[in-house]
Design an enzyme around this catalytic site. Structure first.
Site, short mmCIF file in Angstrom:
data_model
loop_
_atom_site.label_atom_id
_atom_site.label_comp_id
_atom_site.label_asym_id
_atom_site.label_seq_id
_atom_site.Cartn_x
_atom_site.Cartn_y
_atom_site.Cartn_z
CB CYS A 18 55.36 12.63 57.94
SG CYS A 18 55.42 13.31 59.62
CD GLU A 72 60.24 3.47 52.66
OE1 GLU A 72 60.25 4.24 51.70
OE2 GLU A 72 61.15 3.42 53.50
CB CYS A 100 62.69 13.28 57.78
SG CYS A 100 61.59 11.86 57.69
N GLY A 114 55.69 8.54 59.08
CA GLY A 114 54.57 9.16 59.78
C GLY A 114 54.85 9.54 61.21
CD GLU A 115 54.75 12.42 65.64
OE1 GLU A 115 55.97 12.35 65.39
OE2 GLU A 115 54.28 12.05 66.73
CB CYS A 123 61.12 -0.05 62.01
SG CYS A 123 60.87 1.69 61.76
CB CYS A 140 61.89 16.59 60.23
SG CYS A 140 60.75 16.47 61.62
CG LEU A 193 65.86 16.70 72.21
CD1 LEU A 193 64.46 17.19 72.50
CD2 LEU A 193 66.56 16.28 73.51
CB SER A 227 59.80 7.15 67.49
OG SER A 227 60.65 8.25 67.27
CB CYS A 273 61.27 4.82 57.53
SG CYS A 273 60.85 3.09 57.68
N1 SAH Z 1 57.69 10.78 63.30
C1 SAH Z 1 58.33 10.08 64.36
C2 SAH Z 1 58.67 8.66 64.01
C3 SAH Z 1 59.14 8.37 62.64
S1 SAH Z 1 60.72 9.03 62.22
C4 SAH Z 1 59.55 10.83 64.82
O1 SAH Z 1 59.95 11.78 64.17
O2 SAH Z 1 60.07 10.47 65.88
C5 SAH Z 1 61.77 7.86 63.05
C6 SAH Z 1 63.12 8.40 63.49
O3 SAH Z 1 63.99 8.56 62.36
C7 SAH Z 1 63.03 9.76 64.16
O4 SAH Z 1 63.86 9.79 65.30
C8 SAH Z 1 63.56 10.65 63.07
O5 SAH Z 1 63.97 11.88 63.59
C9 SAH Z 1 64.63 9.81 62.47
N2 SAH Z 1 65.12 10.23 61.17
C10 SAH Z 1 64.40 10.71 60.13
N3 SAH Z 1 65.22 10.99 59.08
C11 SAH Z 1 66.46 10.65 59.47
C12 SAH Z 1 67.74 10.70 58.84
N4 SAH Z 1 67.88 11.17 57.61
N5 SAH Z 1 68.82 10.28 59.55
C13 SAH Z 1 68.68 9.81 60.81
N6 SAH Z 1 67.51 9.74 61.45
C14 SAH Z 1 66.40 10.16 60.79
FE1 SF4 Z 2 59.76 14.41 61.14
FE2 SF4 Z 2 59.27 11.89 61.97
FE3 SF4 Z 2 57.66 13.10 60.19
FE4 SF4 Z 2 60.11 12.40 59.45
S1 SF4 Z 2 58.48 11.02 60.04
S2 SF4 Z 2 59.07 14.38 59.02
S3 SF4 Z 2 61.25 12.74 61.34
S4 SF4 Z 2 58.00 13.73 62.30
#
Ligand code: SAH
Ligand code: SF4
Length: 347
Positions: free
Chosen positions: A113, A93, A120, A160-161, A106, A117, A216, A192, A334
């Site tokens: 990923c 996406e 997510c 993705g990370e 974006c 988390c 964070l 990010s 995303c």
């Molecule tokens: N993997 C990287 C970048 C992709 S995620 C990272 O984690 O930073 C992009 C951003 O969306 C990150 O800050 C992530 O924590 C946030 N994110 C993911 N799921 C979310 C949700 N349900 N609500 C708000 N932010 C979210």
């Molecule tokens: Fe966590 Fe970013 Fe991967 Fe989602 S995309 S699982 S927020 S590291």
């Protein structure tokens, strides 16, 4: 059979070596590079190349393309969400946002990923593969072509990370930032990360001038580990040390992403603890009301809570903004669209 060369992922000097090693004159590389920069999708469109070179390219290389599988446009703010597919059937996406200063996109860096988390949507649907540098570029080019626009800002905040796909991402950054590539300028690119400390250190060493955003989402390790498994490998103290070093090496201020989750990380005490810890850093905090992804059990903090959290941080000299959520009607966070499509039995 030898694997085809991913021609759009090559640096200009690698393209030159490829052309001369294949027995063609060096200047042909600049011509090919010029066509790739224009975003052509086939070697036949490279009109000033001789037939034997075109034939050679067709049998030895491929040009990455991202095909639009789905497109949703927000009724509220014209945010566009794309589901792109690649020739192997995998989908990612991208979200195109319109701001007063121009267009920002974006993009995704992996299909899925590994980081898991808990809030997510991407983390919930698992990991399939890394994207190549050219597949990251292709998302930008496909959106530009589709909307007839030029994108000025790119954020690596899709699926993705990025730091778990370090080499391809660095290659993408260099290609997107260079004059022979998308010519975006490193300062217009934001990466990010969930906080893979050794990779932040490695990135700092490259001194690329990109903006670093760190997810964070908690004021301490105990809370962070509940939502982000990566916190168990890299404690916050080390993460903040790496962010300080990133600033020292690049002069670029770090942004912290903080998704406010009702009753998990959004109390006044949490804000005080975060303010204390971030006070010594040159940083900015983006507060994002968490997007309630189905099956996570998390809910957004109340508006009053969001504001109070920001005010407490301000008391520590830590600037914080509550980010407005764009495209709330189109699953613009995303991972949601792909997850939904997977569930529906699509790709
Ligand atoms: N993997 C990287 C970048 C992709 S995620 C990272 O984690 O930073 C992009 C951003 O969306 C990150 O800050 C992530 O924590 C946030 N994110 C993911 N799921 C979310 C949700 N349900 N609500 C708000 N932010 C979210
Ligand atoms: Fe966590 Fe970013 Fe991967 Fe989602 S995309 S699982 S927020 S590291």
């Amino acid at each position: 059979m030898q694997a085809l060369t991913d021609i759009k992922s090559l640096y200009p000097q690698e393209l030159e070596a490829f052309v001369t090693d294949s027995g063609f004159p060096r200047f042909r590389a600049a011509q090919i590079g010029g066509w790739l920069q224009k975003g052509v999708n086939s070697f036949d469109e490279m009109r000033n190349l001789p037939a034997d070179l075109k034939a050679h390219l067709k049998t030895s290389c491929y040009i990455s393309v991202a095909t639009i599988e789905k497109k949703q446009v927000s009724r509220y703010d014209k945010t566009v969400k794309y589901l792109f597919s690649f020739p192997d059937g995998e989908c990612v996406e991208s979200v195109l946002m319109r701001y007063h200063h121009g267009y920002s996109i974006c993009i995704s860096t992996q299909v899925g990923c590994k980081m898991g988390c808990t809030f997510c949507a991407t983390g919930k649907s698992g990991y399939a593969r890394d994207l190549t540098a050219s597949e990251m570029l292709a998302q930008i080019e496909a959106a530009q072509r589709d909307e007839g626009i030029r994108i000025s800002n790119v954020v690596l905040m899709g699926m993705g990370e990025p730091l778990d796909n370090f080499d391809n991402v660095v290659r993408f950054l260099r290609l997107a930032g260079s004059e022979q590539g998308l010519n975006l300028g490193m300062r217009h690119i934001t990466l990010s990360t969930c906080g893979i400390v050794p990779k932040i250190d490695a990135l700092a060493k490259l001194k690329l001038q990109i903006n670093l955003a760190v997810s964070l989402h908690a004021p301490n390790d105990a809370i962070r580990a509940r939502t982000m498994p990566v916190a168990r490998a890299y404690p916050m103290e080390e993460l903040l040390r790496a962010c300080r070093d990133y600033f020292d090496a690049t002069g670029r201020r770090v942004t912290f992403e903080y998704a406010l989750i009702h009753d998990v990380n959004d109390t006044d005490a949490h804000a005080h603890e975060l303010g204390q810890r971030l006070k010594p850093l040159h940083c900015h905090v983006n507060l994002i009301p968490v997007n309630a992804v189905e099956g996570t059990g998390y809910h957004k903090s109340k508006v009053q809570r969001q504001q109070s959290f920001a005010n407490i941080l301000a008391g520590y000299g830590v600037t914080a903004t509550v980010r407005r959520t764009l495209g709330s009607d189109i699953d613009a966070s995303c991972g949601q669209l792909r997850r939904k499509t997977l569930k529906e039995g699509g790709k």
